[in-house]
Design an enzyme around this catalytic site. Structure first.
Site, PDB file in Angstrom:
ATOM      1  N   HIS A 188       0.822  -1.213   0.000  1.00 23.77           N
ATOM      2  CA  HIS A 188       0.000   0.000   0.000  1.00 23.77           C
ATOM      3  C   HIS A 188       0.854   1.262   0.000  1.00 23.77           C
ATOM      4  CE1 HIS A 188       0.973   0.898   4.198  1.00 23.77           C
ATOM      5  NE2 HIS A 188       0.825  -0.394   4.446  1.00 23.77           N
ATOM      6  N   SER A 218       1.989   3.905  -5.123  1.00 24.58           N
ATOM      7  CA  SER A 218       2.589   5.096  -4.532  1.00 24.58           C
ATOM      8  C   SER A 218       3.841   4.722  -3.719  1.00 24.58           C
ATOM      9  CB  SER A 218       1.549   5.832  -3.681  1.00 24.58           C
ATOM     10  OG  SER A 218       1.973   7.143  -3.390  1.00 24.58           O
TER      11      SER A 218
END
Length: 315
Positions: A75, A143
């Site tokens: 994540h 990201s």
């Protein structure tokens, strides 16, 4: 109201009692409603929450489900493992999907004085996967998670079968994004939140279209970010100082690079730069999508990945 109906279905309720209890959850117990929604999405995806520990004793929470070749998903900054539950629904029928909370986030350990730079996080991930008996995973990340995945592949190039890079960070030579321009002009960082209003603004910044999450639920989700404001400031500074470009130049690991055309956090122009650095890479630009392709367009995102994997010669 769509989310309220979805929550009622998640709770397995029906009739007048369902409506009454659903309204109660929605208005007076949003924490319980959010937990129920998260658990429901995990079940739909075939994911189970598990926990483990790193050699130095740091706890790691993770989701796991499916069977087949291991696919490890990482994540982004300020997020957690549940950012991948929507897309995982389409992946667990094909792969063994493992989604950890990176140290410093979610339910994993958050030592205040740890090194959170991508190299340190990649080394922790390597130890974590070794503990699970996984030696050569397919690796993906969004990201900050993509930043760490790229770093992992550079550090352990013979131990990564492929990369799935969803708006990865670390390509700092790219044109300035809306976020970078705002930070330069105001000196403020919208990625760091101190209250519920700032969190709601951040959700709007990272997505191209509204996620239709009621404000009481957003306020619940904001609490974790607010509590760890100081630590997140520290982690963000470490990430911003680290460029991945020289590290991955010439890397031969097959890579699928995915970017939302409306990404305001990291400029979509980063994709072309990264493609030139990675000698076996392809780029997909997703229309009407922001910084979180796997959340905003999970099915399309998964189908692109399944096609990419089908084109690899290894499993």
């Amino acid at each position: 109201m769509k989310l309220l109906k979805w929550l009622l279905a998640a709770l397995g309720l029906a009739g007048a009692a369902a409506v009454a209890l659903g309204v109660y959850f929605y208005t007076t117990a949003p924490e319980r409603a959010v937990r129920a929604a998260i658990e429901f999405e995990r079940r739909l995806a075939g994911l189970e929450r598990k926990s483990g520990a790193l050699p130095e004793g740091l706890g790691v929470a993770y989701l796991e489900g499916g069977r087949g070749a291991p696919l490890v998903l990482l994540h982004g900054f300020g997020a957690n493992k549940d950012n991948f539950t929507r897309v995982a629904k389409y992946l667990t029928p094909h792969y063994r999907v493992i989604v950890p909370d990176l140290v410093g986030f979610g339910e994993s350990a958050r030592p205040a004085d740890a090194d959170y730079a991508p190299r340190a996080q990649a080394a922790r991930l390597h130890a974590f996967l070794k503990g699970l008996g996984i030696g050569k995973p397919h690796l993906g990340g969004n990201s900050m998670g993509g930043h760490i995945a790229l770093t992992y592949a550079a550090m352990y190039p013979g131990e990564v079968q492929s990369l799935w890079l969803l708006s990865p960070a670390g390509v700092w030579s790219a044109p300035p994004s809306e976020l970078r321009r705002r930070m330069a002009e105001t000196g403020e960082n919208p990625m760091i939140v101190q209250d519920e209003d700032e969190f709601a603004e951040l959700v709007s910044l990272v997505t191209a279209r509204p996620l239709m999450i009621p404000r009481p639920f957003l306020d619940v989700l904001a609490q974790d970010r607010i509590r760890h404001f100081v630590l997140e400031e520290r982690i963000f500074r470490q990430l911003a100082r680290d460029s991945v470009e020289a590290r991955v130049r010439g890397l031969a690991v097959p890579a699928l690079i995915v970017w939302g055309e409306q990404d305001r956090v990291l400029h979509p122009g980063s994709a072309g730069i990264l493609q030139m650095l990675l000698i076996r890479s392809e780029v997909i630009l997703m229309r009407n999508t922001g910084h979180l392709p796997m959340v905003e367009a999970p099915e399309a995102c998964a189908l692109d990945y399944l096609r990419f994997r089908a084109g690899l010669t290894s499993p």
